[in-house]
Design a protein around this motif. Structure first.
Motif, short mmCIF file in Angstrom:
data_model
loop_
_atom_site.label_atom_id
_atom_site.label_comp_id
_atom_site.label_asym_id
_atom_site.label_seq_id
_atom_site.Cartn_x
_atom_site.Cartn_y
_atom_site.Cartn_z
N GLY A 60 -35.40 43.71 134.99
CA GLY A 60 -34.34 42.98 134.32
C GLY A 60 -33.74 43.77 133.17
O GLY A 60 -32.70 43.39 132.63
N GLY A 61 -34.40 44.88 132.82
CA GLY A 61 -33.88 45.73 131.76
C GLY A 61 -32.86 46.72 132.30
O GLY A 61 -32.79 46.98 133.51
N LYS A 72 -38.40 51.18 138.54
CA LYS A 72 -38.18 49.74 138.69
C LYS A 72 -38.24 49.30 140.16
O LYS A 72 -38.64 48.17 140.46
N ILE A 73 -37.86 50.17 141.07
CA ILE A 73 -38.01 49.88 142.50
C ILE A 73 -39.49 49.67 142.82
O ILE A 73 -39.86 48.72 143.53
N GLU A 74 -40.32 50.54 142.29
CA GLU A 74 -41.76 50.40 142.48
C GLU A 74 -42.24 49.07 141.90
O GLU A 74 -43.00 48.32 142.53
N ASN A 114 -26.57 38.93 136.46
CA ASN A 114 -26.98 38.83 135.05
C ASN A 114 -28.15 37.85 134.90
O ASN A 114 -28.18 37.02 133.99
N GLN A 115 -29.06 37.93 135.85
CA GLN A 115 -30.33 37.20 135.83
C GLN A 115 -30.21 35.69 136.03
O GLN A 115 -31.14 34.94 135.76
N ARG A 116 -29.05 35.26 136.53
CA ARG A 116 -28.86 33.85 136.89
C ARG A 116 -28.54 33.75 138.38
O ARG A 116 -27.80 34.57 138.91
N ILE A 117 -29.11 32.76 139.05
CA ILE A 117 -28.93 32.61 140.49
C ILE A 117 -27.45 32.47 140.83
O ILE A 117 -26.74 31.63 140.27
N ASN A 146 -25.52 42.82 138.96
CA ASN A 146 -25.14 43.67 137.84
C ASN A 146 -25.71 45.07 138.06
O ASN A 146 -26.93 45.26 138.05
N GLU A 147 -24.86 46.05 138.26
CA GLU A 147 -25.30 47.41 138.58
C GLU A 147 -26.05 48.09 137.43
O GLU A 147 -26.71 49.11 137.63
N ASP A 148 -25.94 47.54 136.23
CA ASP A 148 -26.67 48.13 135.10
C ASP A 148 -28.16 47.78 135.13
O ASP A 148 -28.98 48.52 134.58
N ILE A 149 -28.49 46.67 135.77
CA ILE A 149 -29.91 46.27 135.82
C ILE A 149 -30.45 46.24 137.27
O ILE A 149 -31.62 46.50 137.47
N LYS A 150 -29.61 45.90 138.24
CA LYS A 150 -29.92 45.90 139.67
C LYS A 150 -31.00 44.90 140.11
O LYS A 150 -30.98 44.42 141.24
N PHE A 151 -31.97 44.63 139.25
CA PHE A 151 -33.08 43.74 139.60
C PHE A 151 -33.31 42.73 138.48
O PHE A 151 -32.95 42.98 137.33
N ALA A 152 -33.90 41.61 138.82
CA ALA A 152 -34.13 40.57 137.81
C ALA A 152 -35.34 39.72 138.18
O ALA A 152 -35.82 39.74 139.32
#
Length: 262
Positions: A60-61, A72-74, A114-117, A146-152
Protein backbone atom coordinates in the motif's frame (compact mmCIF):
# COMPACT_ATOMS: atom_id res chain seq x y z
CA UNK A 1 -29.29 -10.80 6.20
CA UNK A 2 -26.65 -10.58 8.89
CA UNK A 3 -22.98 -9.79 8.38
CA UNK A 4 -20.65 -10.94 11.14
CA UNK A 5 -17.03 -9.80 11.44
CA UNK A 6 -14.77 -12.14 13.33
CA UNK A 7 -11.82 -10.09 14.54
CA UNK A 8 -8.35 -11.37 13.75
CA UNK A 9 -7.34 -10.53 17.31
CA UNK A 10 -9.87 -13.09 18.59
CA UNK A 11 -9.07 -15.82 16.04
CA UNK A 12 -5.30 -15.62 16.18
CA UNK A 13 -2.50 -14.78 18.56
CA UNK A 14 -2.18 -11.31 17.07
CA UNK A 15 1.14 -10.30 18.63
CA UNK A 16 2.82 -13.63 17.80
CA UNK A 17 6.08 -13.56 15.83
CA UNK A 18 4.59 -15.95 13.26
CA UNK A 19 1.04 -16.80 12.11
CA UNK A 20 -0.67 -18.61 14.99
CA UNK A 21 -4.31 -19.64 15.34
CA UNK A 22 -6.00 -19.32 18.72
CA UNK A 23 -7.48 -22.83 18.58
CA UNK A 24 -9.60 -22.46 21.72
CA UNK A 25 -11.19 -19.18 20.64
CA UNK A 26 -11.75 -20.33 17.06
CA UNK A 27 -13.56 -23.47 18.20
CA UNK A 28 -15.81 -21.59 20.63
CA UNK A 29 -16.55 -18.72 18.22
CA UNK A 30 -17.53 -21.14 15.44
CA UNK A 31 -19.85 -22.91 17.87
CA UNK A 32 -21.48 -19.63 18.92
CA UNK A 33 -21.96 -18.44 15.32
CA UNK A 34 -23.73 -21.71 14.50
CA UNK A 35 -26.71 -20.50 16.58
CA UNK A 36 -27.77 -18.24 13.70
CA UNK A 37 -29.64 -20.07 10.94
CA UNK A 38 -30.70 -17.33 8.54
CA UNK A 39 -28.86 -15.62 5.64
CA UNK A 40 -25.37 -14.70 6.79
CA UNK A 41 -22.05 -13.50 5.45
CA UNK A 42 -18.94 -13.85 7.59
CA UNK A 43 -15.85 -11.68 7.25
CA UNK A 44 -12.76 -12.37 9.31
CA UNK A 45 -9.73 -10.28 10.08
CA UNK A 46 -6.07 -11.06 9.50
CA UNK A 47 -4.48 -11.10 12.94
CA UNK A 48 -0.98 -12.55 12.91
CA UNK A 49 -1.58 -14.15 9.47
CA UNK A 50 -1.75 -10.86 7.61
CA UNK A 51 -0.62 -7.82 9.56
CA UNK A 52 2.96 -9.00 10.11
CA UNK A 53 3.62 -9.60 6.40
CA UNK A 54 1.71 -6.53 5.19
CA UNK A 55 3.73 -4.33 7.54
CA UNK A 56 7.05 -5.98 6.68
CA UNK A 57 6.56 -5.46 2.94
CA UNK A 58 4.86 -2.07 3.20
CA UNK A 59 1.96 -3.09 0.98
CA UNK A 60 0.00 0.00 0.00
CA UNK A 61 3.07 2.21 0.19
CA UNK A 62 4.46 4.16 -2.78
CA UNK A 63 6.74 2.22 -5.14
CA UNK A 64 9.75 4.27 -6.21
CA UNK A 65 11.94 1.79 -8.12
CA UNK A 66 12.05 -1.64 -9.76
CA UNK A 67 13.67 -3.34 -6.78
CA UNK A 68 10.95 -2.05 -4.45
CA UNK A 69 8.34 -3.26 -6.92
CA UNK A 70 9.77 -6.81 -6.82
CA UNK A 71 9.88 -6.66 -3.02
CA UNK A 72 6.19 -5.76 -2.85
CA UNK A 73 5.26 -8.44 -5.39
CA UNK A 74 6.86 -10.97 -3.07
CA UNK A 75 4.99 -9.48 -0.12
CA UNK A 76 1.64 -9.55 -1.93
CA UNK A 77 1.98 -13.21 -2.84
CA UNK A 78 3.06 -14.22 0.67
CA UNK A 79 0.28 -12.21 2.32
CA UNK A 80 -2.38 -13.69 0.05
CA UNK A 81 -1.16 -17.23 0.74
CA UNK A 82 -1.07 -16.66 4.48
CA UNK A 83 -4.60 -15.25 4.51
CA UNK A 84 -5.89 -18.15 2.42
CA UNK A 85 -4.45 -20.49 5.04
CA UNK A 86 -6.24 -18.68 7.87
CA UNK A 87 -9.45 -18.72 5.83
CA UNK A 88 -9.07 -22.49 5.42
CA UNK A 89 -8.80 -22.91 9.20
CA UNK A 90 -11.84 -20.70 9.83
CA UNK A 91 -14.01 -22.29 7.13
CA UNK A 92 -13.08 -25.83 8.22
CA UNK A 93 -14.05 -25.09 11.82
CA UNK A 94 -17.35 -23.50 10.78
CA UNK A 95 -18.15 -26.55 8.62
CA UNK A 96 -17.33 -28.78 11.59
CA UNK A 97 -20.06 -26.95 13.52
CA UNK A 98 -22.64 -27.60 10.80
CA UNK A 99 -22.38 -24.26 8.96
CA UNK A 100 -22.35 -24.54 5.13
CA UNK A 101 -19.38 -22.17 4.97
CA UNK A 102 -17.54 -21.50 1.73
CA UNK A 103 -14.32 -19.51 1.56
CA UNK A 104 -14.15 -16.74 -1.03
CA UNK A 105 -10.83 -15.09 -1.85
CA UNK A 106 -11.42 -11.30 -2.09
CA UNK A 107 -8.31 -10.64 -4.19
CA UNK A 108 -9.71 -12.91 -6.92
CA UNK A 109 -12.56 -10.51 -7.72
CA UNK A 110 -11.81 -7.19 -6.01
CA UNK A 111 -9.51 -4.36 -7.15
CA UNK A 112 -9.01 -1.09 -5.31
CA UNK A 113 -8.13 2.44 -6.35
CA UNK A 114 -6.20 4.41 -3.75
CA UNK A 115 -6.89 1.55 -1.34
CA UNK A 116 -10.68 1.75 -1.65
CA UNK A 117 -12.75 -0.96 -3.36
CA UNK A 118 -13.62 0.09 -6.90
CA UNK A 119 -14.02 -3.21 -8.83
CA UNK A 120 -16.15 -5.85 -7.11
CA UNK A 121 -18.82 -8.25 -8.35
CA UNK A 122 -21.06 -8.61 -5.30
CA UNK A 123 -23.35 -10.93 -7.26
CA UNK A 124 -20.88 -13.75 -6.60
CA UNK A 125 -21.42 -13.49 -2.87
CA UNK A 126 -25.16 -12.85 -3.20
CA UNK A 127 -25.63 -15.98 -5.33
CA UNK A 128 -23.90 -18.16 -2.73
CA UNK A 129 -26.16 -16.70 -0.03
CA UNK A 130 -29.27 -17.27 -2.17
CA UNK A 131 -28.24 -20.90 -2.66
CA UNK A 132 -28.00 -21.43 1.10
CA UNK A 133 -24.26 -21.08 1.67
CA UNK A 134 -22.49 -18.89 4.22
CA UNK A 135 -19.74 -17.02 2.31
CA UNK A 136 -16.61 -16.38 4.36
CA UNK A 137 -14.46 -13.47 3.16
CA UNK A 138 -11.45 -11.86 4.79
CA UNK A 139 -9.06 -8.95 4.77
CA UNK A 140 -6.70 -9.44 1.83
CA UNK A 141 -3.89 -8.00 -0.27
CA UNK A 142 -5.15 -6.88 -3.69
CA UNK A 143 -4.24 -5.08 -6.90
CA UNK A 144 -4.68 -1.30 -6.92
CA UNK A 145 -5.33 0.90 -9.96
CA UNK A 146 -3.04 3.66 -8.66
CA UNK A 147 0.24 3.03 -10.50
CA UNK A 148 2.23 4.67 -7.69
CA UNK A 149 1.30 1.93 -5.23
CA UNK A 150 -0.05 -0.92 -7.47
CA UNK A 151 -1.07 -3.02 -4.45
CA UNK A 152 -3.20 -2.45 -1.36
CA UNK A 153 -4.64 -4.02 1.75
CA UNK A 154 -8.41 -4.23 2.05
CA UNK A 155 -9.45 -4.63 5.67
CA UNK A 156 -12.28 -6.84 6.81
CA UNK A 157 -13.95 -3.65 8.03
CA UNK A 158 -13.95 -2.13 4.54
CA UNK A 159 -15.42 -5.37 3.18
CA UNK A 160 -18.19 -5.22 5.76
CA UNK A 161 -19.11 -1.66 4.78
CA UNK A 162 -19.12 -2.49 1.08
CA UNK A 163 -21.11 -5.72 1.30
CA UNK A 164 -23.55 -4.49 3.96
CA UNK A 165 -24.56 -1.72 1.56
CA UNK A 166 -24.63 -3.94 -1.53
CA UNK A 167 -26.54 -6.79 0.10
CA UNK A 168 -28.76 -4.50 2.19
CA UNK A 169 -27.83 -6.14 5.48
CA UNK A 170 -30.29 -5.89 8.38
CA UNK A 171 -27.70 -6.40 11.07
CA UNK A 172 -23.94 -6.00 11.34
CA UNK A 173 -21.95 -7.41 14.26
CA UNK A 174 -18.23 -6.89 14.74
CA UNK A 175 -16.43 -9.04 17.25
CA UNK A 176 -13.22 -7.79 18.79
CA UNK A 177 -11.07 -8.50 21.84
CA UNK A 178 -12.55 -5.59 23.83
CA UNK A 179 -16.14 -4.75 24.83
CA UNK A 180 -16.50 -1.97 22.27
CA UNK A 181 -15.30 1.62 21.93
CA UNK A 182 -13.84 3.22 25.05
CA UNK A 183 -12.77 6.69 26.13
CA UNK A 184 -9.21 5.31 26.23
CA UNK A 185 -7.45 2.01 25.63
CA UNK A 186 -9.07 -0.35 28.19
CA UNK A 187 -6.06 -2.67 28.04
CA UNK A 188 -3.73 -0.02 29.43
CA UNK A 189 -6.11 2.29 31.30
CA UNK A 190 -8.40 0.64 33.89
CA UNK A 191 -10.39 3.90 34.16
CA UNK A 192 -11.39 3.84 30.48
CA UNK A 193 -15.18 4.02 30.08
CA UNK A 194 -17.25 2.13 27.52
CA UNK A 195 -19.11 4.35 25.03
CA UNK A 196 -22.41 2.58 24.42
CA UNK A 197 -23.53 4.61 21.39
CA UNK A 198 -21.41 6.34 18.75
CA UNK A 199 -22.67 8.66 16.02
CA UNK A 200 -20.84 11.05 13.70
CA UNK A 201 -21.30 13.74 16.37
CA UNK A 202 -19.60 11.75 19.13
CA UNK A 203 -16.33 13.32 20.21
CA UNK A 204 -13.66 10.63 20.16
CA UNK A 205 -9.91 10.68 20.69
CA UNK A 206 -8.41 7.67 18.95
CA UNK A 207 -4.93 6.85 17.78
CA UNK A 208 -4.71 5.96 14.12
CA UNK A 209 -3.02 2.70 14.95
CA UNK A 210 -3.04 1.60 18.57
CA UNK A 211 -1.43 -1.74 17.74
CA UNK A 212 1.84 -1.42 15.89
CA UNK A 213 1.21 -4.70 14.03
CA UNK A 214 -2.20 -3.54 12.75
CA UNK A 215 -1.87 -2.06 9.26
CA UNK A 216 -5.59 -1.34 8.88
CA UNK A 217 -5.91 1.48 11.40
CA UNK A 218 -7.15 -0.46 14.41
CA UNK A 219 -10.27 0.80 16.18
CA UNK A 220 -10.07 4.19 14.47
CA UNK A 221 -10.27 2.45 11.10
CA UNK A 222 -13.26 0.41 12.24
CA UNK A 223 -15.17 3.48 13.38
CA UNK A 224 -14.61 5.31 10.09
CA UNK A 225 -16.01 2.36 8.15
CA UNK A 226 -18.98 1.87 10.46
CA UNK A 227 -19.95 5.55 10.48
CA UNK A 228 -20.03 5.38 6.68
CA UNK A 229 -22.39 2.42 7.04
CA UNK A 230 -24.50 4.35 9.54
CA UNK A 231 -24.98 7.08 6.92
CA UNK A 232 -26.82 4.43 4.89
CA UNK A 233 -29.13 3.72 7.82
CA UNK A 234 -27.44 0.43 8.79
CA UNK A 235 -26.61 0.11 12.48
CA UNK A 236 -23.69 -2.00 13.65
CA UNK A 237 -22.40 -3.22 16.97
CA UNK A 238 -18.94 -3.96 18.33
CA UNK A 239 -18.79 -6.69 20.97
CA UNK A 240 -16.12 -8.72 22.74
CA UNK A 241 -15.87 -12.17 21.14
CA UNK A 242 -13.39 -13.35 23.75
CA UNK A 243 -16.15 -13.35 26.38
CA UNK A 244 -17.95 -16.68 26.18
CA UNK A 245 -21.56 -16.41 25.05
CA UNK A 246 -21.36 -12.85 23.72
CA UNK A 247 -21.36 -13.79 20.05
CA UNK A 248 -24.06 -16.43 20.59
CA UNK A 249 -26.30 -13.83 22.24
CA UNK A 250 -25.60 -11.20 19.59
CA UNK A 251 -26.45 -13.44 16.61
CA UNK A 252 -29.54 -14.65 18.49
CA UNK A 253 -30.83 -11.09 18.90
CA UNK A 254 -30.26 -10.89 22.66
CA UNK A 255 -28.80 -7.88 24.45
CA UNK A 256 -25.01 -7.82 24.70
CA UNK A 257 -22.59 -5.35 26.26
CA UNK A 258 -20.93 -3.35 23.50
CA UNK A 259 -21.01 -0.21 21.36
CA UNK A 260 -23.72 0.57 18.82
CA UNK A 261 -22.71 2.73 15.85
CA UNK A 262 -25.65 4.54 14.27
Amino acid sequence: MMIVKLGGSALTIKDANEPTVDETNLNRIAEEVSNYNDDMVIVHGAGSFGHILAKKYGIGGKITNAQENLFKIEGLSLTQSSMQLLNYYVVSKLQEKGIPAIGIKPSSFIITENQRITVCDTNIVKRYVDEGFVPVLYGDAVLDLNEDIKFAIISGDQLITYFAKALKADKVILSSDVDGIFTDNPKTNPDAKLIEVVTKDTQLTLTENENQADVTGGMAGKIRELLELADEGIESMIINAEKEGNLKSAVSGKEVKGTIIK
